[in-house]
Design an enzyme around this catalytic site. Structure first.
Site, PDB file in Angstrom:
ATOM      1  N   ARG A 154      39.770  32.016  40.887  1.00  0.00           N
ATOM      2  CA  ARG A 154      41.227  32.094  40.872  1.00  0.00           C
ATOM      3  C   ARG A 154      41.790  30.692  40.982  1.00  0.00           C
ATOM      4  O   ARG A 154      41.196  29.817  41.600  1.00  0.00           O
ATOM      5  CB  ARG A 154      41.729  32.915  42.066  1.00  0.00           C
ATOM      6  N   TYR A 201      39.086  34.976  33.805  1.00  0.00           N
ATOM      7  CA  TYR A 201      38.198  35.206  34.940  1.00  0.00           C
ATOM      8  C   TYR A 201      38.793  36.015  36.089  1.00  0.00           C
ATOM      9  O   TYR A 201      39.919  35.755  36.531  1.00  0.00           O
ATOM     10  CB  TYR A 201      37.732  33.856  35.496  1.00  0.00           C
ATOM     11  N   LYS A 212      44.064  41.432  42.504  1.00  0.00           N
ATOM     12  CA  LYS A 212      44.925  40.657  43.404  1.00  0.00           C
ATOM     13  C   LYS A 212      46.388  40.679  42.944  1.00  0.00           C
ATOM     14  O   LYS A 212      47.305  40.710  43.763  1.00  0.00           O
ATOM     15  CB  LYS A 212      44.443  39.215  43.491  1.00  0.00           C
ATOM     16  N   HIS A 226      44.793  43.008  52.349  1.00  0.00           N
ATOM     17  CA  HIS A 226      43.519  42.429  51.921  1.00  0.00           C
ATOM     18  C   HIS A 226      42.452  42.834  52.940  1.00  0.00           C
ATOM     19  O   HIS A 226      42.037  42.028  53.761  1.00  0.00           O
ATOM     20  CB  HIS A 226      43.697  40.899  51.872  1.00  0.00           C
ATOM     21  N   SER A 250      38.555  34.686  52.794  1.00  0.00           N
ATOM     22  CA  SER A 250      37.379  34.593  51.923  1.00  0.00           C
ATOM     23  C   SER A 250      36.214  33.968  52.683  1.00  0.00           C
ATOM     24  O   SER A 250      36.410  33.170  53.598  1.00  0.00           O
ATOM     25  CB  SER A 250      37.683  33.693  50.729  1.00  0.00           C
ATOM     26  N   CYS A 275      34.075  35.209  54.761  1.00  0.00           N
ATOM     27  CA  CYS A 275      33.824  35.619  56.148  1.00  0.00           C
ATOM     28  C   CYS A 275      33.007  36.913  56.195  1.00  0.00           C
ATOM     29  O   CYS A 275      32.875  37.531  57.253  1.00  0.00           O
ATOM     30  CB  CYS A 275      35.135  35.797  56.903  1.00  0.00           C
ATOM     31  N   ASP A 321      37.584  45.237  49.769  1.00  0.00           N
ATOM     32  CA  ASP A 321      38.523  44.139  49.528  1.00  0.00           C
ATOM     33  C   ASP A 321      39.995  44.478  49.774  1.00  0.00           C
ATOM     34  O   ASP A 321      40.727  43.650  50.276  1.00  0.00           O
ATOM     35  CB  ASP A 321      38.352  43.641  48.087  1.00  0.00           C
ATOM     36  N   ARG A 326      29.791  35.976  40.251  1.00  0.00           N
ATOM     37  CA  ARG A 326      30.201  37.310  40.702  1.00  0.00           C
ATOM     38  C   ARG A 326      29.386  38.419  40.070  1.00  0.00           C
ATOM     39  O   ARG A 326      28.852  38.270  38.978  1.00  0.00           O
ATOM     40  CB  ARG A 326      31.673  37.538  40.305  1.00  0.00           C
TER      41      ARG A 326
HETATM   42  O1  SAT Z   1      38.581  36.459  41.586  1.00  0.00           O
HETATM   43  S1  SAT Z   1      39.019  37.466  42.567  1.00  0.00           S
HETATM   44  O2  SAT Z   1      40.372  37.161  43.004  1.00  0.00           O
HETATM   45  O3  SAT Z   1      38.981  38.782  41.973  1.00  0.00           O
HETATM   46  C1  SAT Z   1      37.995  37.444  43.901  1.00  0.00           C
HETATM   47  C2  SAT Z   1      38.490  36.573  44.990  1.00  0.00           C
HETATM   48  O4  SAT Z   1      38.796  35.407  44.765  1.00  0.00           O
HETATM   49  O5  SAT Z   1      38.578  37.054  46.140  1.00  0.00           O
HETATM   50 MN    MN Z   2      39.348  39.337  48.353  1.00  0.00          MN
END
Ligand code: SAT
Ligand code: MN
Length: 603
Positions: free
Chosen positions: A71, A213, A222, A242, A264, A266, A289, A385
């Site tokens: 992201r 991506y 998100k 989240h 993120s 953790c 998530d 991922r």
């Molecule tokens: O790329 S995503 O936003 O789907 C995953 C993340 O960054 O938590």
């Molecule tokens: Mn996340």
């Protein structure tokens, strides 16, 4: 399916408008079938964009452009009517100005490509908590990933009906093709300065340009389920968070549901799929998530996982750290930016075994492990991922698709905190819990960055990159939610910290041993926990938590004690560097929580 089969007039008009602007070669409405998914994969294999992974049936690997691996927060915009509505933690742009820029970029951007219309449901189709979105994308990678991460197709159009409401999510990779041109096996996207992940909260729209991506392109995740949904949740009196959701069962068969927000890196996915080290206990997964929570008629908060798959970080995932995740990805999985072995399997750093000889790394180059060379570039990108269907997880709970959601007993907040924050403590009241959520953060070590030791990067409620409006108003929304029910029905709120250090080493083993902390939380929900009242909240008595192997009674006592000095520094930091940012948007309740905590610590 084709356009004429769309009975929702608003949807059809929107698709026609977008097509007139973007000029695709063809238009396809996604039906959500397996045949459609297989066709998308085949198109990308034929183009050289996807590589089969024969060791994992039905799986393929993608290698993205090096500019398109995560992201991009500085290219993510909340274009609300005013800067104040977006607040101090978001990138704001004037919506009219931003739309104008985007219209320029989108003009003709789908030339040479197919425009896919992807109707999707966030949440079980037809659930009263679910929401419908429609993504327009020129990327078959997005279509295939949306099939895994959301519920796609005809069944969603049926629920939408001719008049139903949906969130329009417009996406393009931002790379039109000239006549006869193809991607030539290279991941299509635009340069960083042309990428825009734009949200228009008032009109509930998402426009995403230039990235293919993850969270930039799979707009249900998100963008919709957190940034736009958080605004809808504020307006409609519910919560878009989240958070992971887990089900925990004790040896007597009593069940509790817990939700947890962690920044993120953790271990949210690991916690959601935890294998307890205490006999007779069981943890099962609802989501890893995102949680959407609404009040039921009984005054309790019910949560659904709006997603249908896991989009997890591969590096570090192994049979030891997360066997359930490993078993979820042994088939039908889309991998992005991991390494490929000669015998047709995937590999990444921290998978738990050495690579079997030469690999192809995430950039497509030959790669041989140089043991002992700490400076060798990794074979898999650190943010590589996997996308796997949730139903493939051996630990998925029976209730994971229950349209009514599951009643939440406890909410957990946590972050990486080498000092100060104890292993676990319980908020006295809802507002005290909101205070704990508002101060979530991860500590920066002096070694890593040239910052003052003990300084904390705050990530309130783990929502910093995902809150679609002013974070001060979001704090207020949490306080308002607490007014809508009573203490006996609201979830109890806890702060946990698996990352305390002693002499530079982790004091707590984490992973499966976190079940020991979950057990105390479980007992607290039953009113049966052995607790002491302290200045910072309720904490376990020294004998309430069994020390795991390798943790001495002294160490356990240390991470379960109140670090008075540390907390006083914490309070000073919150006052001077954190709460000030929100100005008069900071709810007075949070300031009083801070004042009261300080005076309790000072007696
Ligand atoms: O790329 S995503 O936003 O789907 C995953 C993340 O960054 O938590
Ligand atoms: Mn996340």
């Amino acid at each position: 399916m084709n356009l004429t089969e769309l009975t929702n007039a608003k949807l059809r008009a929107w698709v026609e408008d977008v097509a007139a602007m973007t000029r695709p070669d063809s238009i396809e409405v996604c039906d959500g079938s397996q045949a459609e998914y297989d066709r998308m994969i085949q198109i990308m294999v034929d183009e050289g964009l996807a590589k089969p992974v024969p060791k994992r049936p039905g799986s393929v690997l993608f290698r993205s452009d090096p500019s398109d691996v995560a992201r991009v927060e500085n290219r993510t915009f909340i274009a609300s009517a005013t800067r104040e509505a977006a607040g101090p933690t978001n990138n704001w742009m004037d919506p009219t100005e931003l739309k104008q820029i985007l219209r320029g970029l989108f003009a003709g951007c789908m030339r040479g490509r197919t425009l896919y219309v992807i109707p999707f449901s966030m949440g079980p189709v037809g659930s009263p908590i679910a929401k419908i979105g429609v993504e327009i994308s020129d990327s078959p990678y997005v279509v295939a990933n949306m099939h895994i991460m959301t519920r796609v197709g005809v069944k969603v159009l049926e629920v939408l009906g001719p008049e139903g409401e949906f969130v329009p999510c417009l996406h393009s990779v931002g790379k039109p093709l000239a006549p006869g041109e193809s991607d030539g096996g290279l991941w299509p996207c635009a340069s960083l300065d042309k990428k825009y992940i734009a949200h228009f909260p008032e009109t509930r729209e998402i426009w995403s340009y230039g990235s293919g991506y993850g969270g930039n392109a799979l707009l249900g995740k998100k963008c919709l389920a957190l940034r736009i949904a958080s605004v809808q949740a504020r307006d409609e009196g519910w919560m878009a968070e989240h958070m992971l959701i887990l089900k925990i069962t004790d040896p007597e068969g009593v069940v509790k549901f817990m939700a947890g927000a962690f920044p993120s890196a953790c271990g949210k996915t690991n916690l959601a799929m935890l294998v307890p080290t205490i006999p007779g206990w069981k943890v099962e997964t609802i989501g890893d998530d995102i949680a959407w929570m609404k009040f039921g008629k009984d005054g309790r908060l019910y949560a659904i996982n709006p997603e249908a798959g896991f989009f997890g970080v591969a590096p570090g995932t192994s049979l030891e750290s997360n066997p359930n995740a490993m078993n979820s990805i042994d088939r039908n999985t889309l991998f992005t930016n991991v390494a490929l072995t000669k015998d047709g399997d995937v590999w990444w750093e921290g998978i738990g075994y050495d690579p079997p000889g030469e690999l192809i790394d995430w950039r497509g180059n030959p790669w041989v492990q140089e043991k002992g060379n700490k400076h060798q570039k990794p074979a898999a990108h650190p943010n590589a991922r996997f996308a796997a269907p949730a139903h493939q997880c051996p630990a998925v709970a029976d209730e994971w698709e229950d349209p009514a959601g599951v009643p939440i007993d406890a909410i957990l907040f946590g972050g990486r905190r080498p000092s100060t924050i104890p292993l676990v403590h319980e908020a006295r009241t809802w507002n005290h819990g909101v205070f704990l959520g508002s101060i979530v953060g991860s500590e920066i070590t002096a070694a890593a960055l040239d910052l003052k030791v003990g300084s904390v990067r705050r990530d309130p409620f783990a929502m910093l990159p995902f809150c679609g409006y002013n974070m001060g108003d979001y704090f207020q929304h949490w306080i308002d939610i607490g007014q809508r029910s009573t203490a006996d029905k609201l979830p109890k709120i806890f702060m946990v910290n698996w990352f305390r250090k002693e002499n530079g080493k982790y004091a707590w083993p984490g992973y499966g041993d976190n079940s020991r902390v979950l057990r105390w939380i479980f007992e607290a929900c039953q009113g049966k926990a052995k607790s002491v009242d302290t200045a910072i909240g309720l904490m376990p008595t020294p004998d309430a938590i069994d020390a795991p192997e390798g943790v001495s009674t002294q160490t356990l006592a240390a991470i379960l004690s109140v670090d008075k000095e540390g907390w006083l520094r914490e309070i000073a930091d919150i006052r001077a560097h954190h709460y000030v940012r929100f100005g008069d948007k900071l709810p007075k309740e949070l300031l009083s929580q801070l004042d009261e905590l300080e005076s309790r610590l000072k007696v």
